[in-house]
Design an enzyme around this catalytic site. Structure first.
Site, PDB file in Angstrom:
ATOM      1  CB  THR A 168       6.267  11.537  -0.397  1.00 36.24           C
ATOM      2  OG1 THR A 168       5.355  10.540   0.086  1.00 36.24           O
ATOM      3  CG2 THR A 168       5.791  12.903   0.045  1.00 36.24           C
ATOM      4  CD  GLU A 196      17.473   1.359   0.939  1.00 38.26           C
ATOM      5  OE1 GLU A 196      18.457   1.842   1.524  1.00 38.26           O
ATOM      6  OE2 GLU A 196      16.333   1.450   1.395  1.00 38.26           O
ATOM      7  NE  ARG A 250      -3.680  -0.114   2.463  1.00 32.83           N
ATOM      8  CZ  ARG A 250      -4.452   0.261   3.485  1.00 32.83           C
ATOM      9  NH1 ARG A 250      -4.273  -0.283   4.669  1.00 32.83           N
ATOM     10  NH2 ARG A 250      -5.381   1.176   3.314  1.00 32.83           N
ATOM     11  CD  GLN A 252      11.240   7.541  -0.339  1.00 30.75           C
ATOM     12  OE1 GLN A 252      12.235   6.835  -0.189  1.00 30.75           O
ATOM     13  NE2 GLN A 252      10.183   7.470   0.434  1.00 30.75           N
TER      14      GLN A 252
END
Length: 767
Positions: free
Chosen positions: A649, A720, A643, A653
């Protein structure tokens, strides 16, 4: 049901996540009111400048500080002969992210272990005076023999210690990879080299240490773990933990560089304690190249497949650098045993001790290196077998982690492939290398797969509902620019049905509830779960209060029969029957409801699954066949990360990670002079990173994925995963454009361009 009215003790509140909310800290950052570690001031502030060693290995014979101390405005010069006592035992110098071995101690003794090591700290009334006086410090060395060349010492590689948090040695071999390779009709064998990469965030590492009295300090530090810095400093300088407060409300980029306390923290603290006044130490850009970095790594891959393009063997070996003092380790090769279906797998990982500072985690440590080699080799094998690269990956898809014989808790990678390929237009790709052109520009399309862990750690949060109906939530976590402030505000607001402007989330204070270091893409899963749990405790307290009101405005409902909307608690069946939080606290004679909680991962359930985030990356490159320059004109990245709390945002990333991946692929190269054992391009003029002109169109997609195993929120981190696979997709696209396989990173023009391609007498690009 029990007398309390809770029909389900583990009930969770509605979570209307998914709104693309702008950053709640955005205005503070763009207006300059957000203060970073070197921007906090105090009366009588002094400034420290680090003196760095000019040799790589050896001993300090003598330090002459007389000229520096005589310069007006200089307050003191700290050296190994003039400093505070430091703990001797390794245990008391270790931090949470420390590998096994003996951590570096700044100014501990006269030994020099790596180039640029701090050998003195000059403290003065102004920064300019300190910088000038640092040049007056004369250090006389006895240089020793050093070793900095990984290639020259591959024969010294050894199996590293297993004592590092999160490190998993390669699993035991399964099947017979060597025999399967020998018998296979299609096979590839390739060696790969990845240059060391150095952390260069916008904010350089800094510490402002305010002296509060004997042994007491308030510290503004650039760190991804304020409680980690506090613990480390208390142990190293023999201070009491409760006498140290570390704050990091804003961080100007980190992604690993702040996981371990850097040496400016100890130096600034010693200076403040010795002078009994505030001291600030900021590392220079050149000194940013004197501590941890992504390690240089050599890898060898051998893959084979049958006539239908199904993998029959995988052999992946890696050798990486570490320091002489610590066994820094990464999970480099393990990914090759879990990403695809294959019966015969052999993996090996070793390290070589060099006279370099201990490497340090950098965004997607290990995965970004190991999966680059794997995904390039997979692409090469697909071409050898005559199978489309995407189709090859689909044929070898697996729903189980065969290395541990576990299912994935969720894996929507199929959807990532499908949705990203459609958006990219992969079906229009012509398979022959060099077949897609635009004049003298060659166009290449490539793809790659990404995978990263979906972790959750123990974490704590505090939620305080004030009498005015506003909510204060806090945890000692960090925000390295990823949007932690915003998503935690969203989670708290959703849990209590409050508007965002009625919620304040605070972080970056070592006195706040416990949080692990912010890394590994685990913050939202860890602290988000704790935030929601703390808010849920507030909600249950409100529920208890409303049930005991004398006039029973809601009756005696069950918890599942009420909802929290707009600052009220109301009946689901009859929303007109509602009580405002403010009224409820007033009638209950409470100034606030204060709840704190600690949440733990459900290990008994989670350990039965492999919890991972996945991605599919598609890239278009334009290669100038005369000069070998590569332009990444398009990137489409599809992410399966459970989710998504905030698509805005989260997408930011991924976009930032893709930019970094482009830099890793094409630009970031550490140039060593092994005669000196030094990095020669230790500045941003010569250590190239991606600039605006290097970035084309980036599209980020999040596929739907439900996961009830990873954590109660069903979220997975995205810090990551965005970088994993990017460099491999670019390398595969360059092959499609040129027919040349790139096995060394970065893929600079001299490596991309064939020797005969440059026209004789051609002017340099841009002239």
């Amino acid at each position: 049901m029990n007398d309390s009215g809770f029909d389900r003790p583990d009930i969770t509140l509605p979570r209307p996540f998914g709104d693309a909310v702008p950053r709640v800290d955005g205005r503070a950052k763009v207006t300059g009111t957000a203060r970073y570690a070197a921007e906090h001031f105090a009366d009588d502030l002094a400034y420290g400048v680090v003196v760095s060693s000019t040799i790589t290995r050896g001993r300090i014979r003598r330090i002459d500080c007389s000229a520096a101390l005589a310069f007006p405005g200089v307050l003191d010069v700290l050296t190994h002969e003039h400093r505070l006592p430091m703990a001797r035992h390794d245990l008391f110098h270790k931090d949470i992210d420390a590998p096994s071995g003996s951590p570096f101690r700044p100014l501990y003794d006269d030994l020099v272990h790596s180039a640029g090591q701090p050998v003195a700290l000059v403290i003065a009334e102004t920064f300019e005076i300190a910088r000038h006086a640092a040049r007056l410090v004369e250090v006389h060395y006895e240089a020793g023999l050093h070793r900095s060349d990984l290639e020259a010492h591959l024969g010294d590689a050894y199996q590293p210690s297993r004592l590092k948090l999160g490190y998993q040695p390669p699993p035991k071999p399964r099947g017979d990879a060597a025999a399967a390779f020998a018998e296979a009709p299609f096979k590839v064998a390739a060696d790969f080299h990845a240059a060391a990469e150095y952390h260069n965030p916008m904010e350089m590492h800094a510490s402002t240490v305010i002296y509060d009295g004997p042994g007491r300090l308030t510290i503004y530090d650039k760190t991804q773990g304020v409680q980690n810095s506090r613990m480390y400093l208390a142990h190293a300088l023999k201070l009491r933990k409760h006498d140290i407060r570390v704050l990091a409300p804003f961080i100007g980029g980190a992604f690993g560089s702040g996981l371990r306390p850097q040496y400016q923290l100890v130096l600034a603290a010693m200076g403040a304690l010795m002078l009994r006044r505030p001291v600030r130490v900021v590392l220079t850009r050149q000194q940013m190249f004197t501590f941890g970095h992504r390690p240089e790594t050599r890898q060898s891959l051998k893959l084979s497949c049958d006539a239908e393009g199904r993998l029959t063997s995988i052999r992946h070996k890696a050798i990486a650098e570490t320091s002489r003092a610590e066994d820094y380790v990464e999970i480099v090769v393990n990914w090759s045993g879990l990403l695809y279906r294959c019966d015969n797998v052999a993996l090996d990982y070793k390290v070589v001790q060099l006279d370099r500072f201990t490497p340090l985690d950098m965004r997607a440590p290990g995965a970004v290196t190991g999966l680059h080699a794997l995904e390039c080799a997979v692409d090469e094998l697909a071409a050898a077998a005559g199978v489309d690269p995407l189709e090859f990956r689909l044929r070898n898809y697996t729903d189980r982690n065969e290395a541990e014989d576990k299912p994935f808790s969720s894996k929507a990678l199929h959807d990532c492939y499908a949705e990203a390929a459609e958006r990219f237009g992969w079906a229009r790709r012509t398979p022959e290398p060099g077949s897609m052109r635009d004049g003298r520009t060659r166009i290449g399309w490539g793809c790659a797969t990404g995978v990263w862990d979906a972790m959750q750690m123990p974490g704590s949060a505090r939620a305080v509902l004030q009498a005015d109906g506003s909510l204060d939530v806090s945890s000692a976590t960090a925000d390295i620019g990823t949007g932690t402030y915003t998503v935690m505000t969203q989670i708290a607001a959703a849990a209590l049905g409050l508007p965002l402007d009625r919620v304040r989330f605070a972080l970056g204070d070592s006195e706040m509830p416990m949080a692990p270091i912010e890394g590994g893409s685990m913050t939202v899963a860890t602290i988000g779960t704790a935030v929601e749990a703390a808010c849920r405790k507030v909600a249950k307290k409100l529920f208890r209060l409303v049930r005991i009101l004398p006039d029973a405005p809601l009756g005696k409902p069950l918890f599942s029969e009420v909802e929290f909307v707009g600052g009220t608690i109301r009946l689901k069946a009859d929303p007109s029957r509602a009580v405002a939080f403010t009224e409820l606290l007033q009638r209950s004679r409470l100034q606030a409801i204060d709840m704190k909680t600690t949440t733990l991962p459900h290990l008994l359930r989670q350990r039965k699954y492999t919890r991972s985030t996945h991605s599919a990356v598609f890239v278009e490159v334009r290669v100038d066949e005369d000069y070998g320059t590569v332009e990444v004109s398009r990137v489409v990245s599809a992410i399966a990360a459970g989710r998504i709390v905030n698509p805005k945002t989260a997408a930011s990333q991924i976009e930032g990670a893709i930019v970094w991946g482009i830099g890793k692929a094409l630009h970031e190269d550490t140039l060593h002079d092994h005669r000196l054992g030094k990095v020669m391009n230790h500045n941003l003029a010569e250590y190239h990173i991606s600039a605006n002109r290097d970035i084309g169109r980036i599209e980020v997609m999040f596929v739907e994925e439900e996961d009830a195993i990873v954590n109660p929120l069903g979220v997975k981190g995205v810090g990551e995963i965005g970088i994993v696979g990017v460099s491999a997709a670019i390398a595969n696209a360059i092959w499609h454009a040129t027919g040349r396989r790139m096995h060394a990173l970065p893929m600079t023009p001299d490596r991309v361009r064939p020797p005969q391609a440059a026209p004789v007498g051609a002017a340099p690009v841009g002239l």
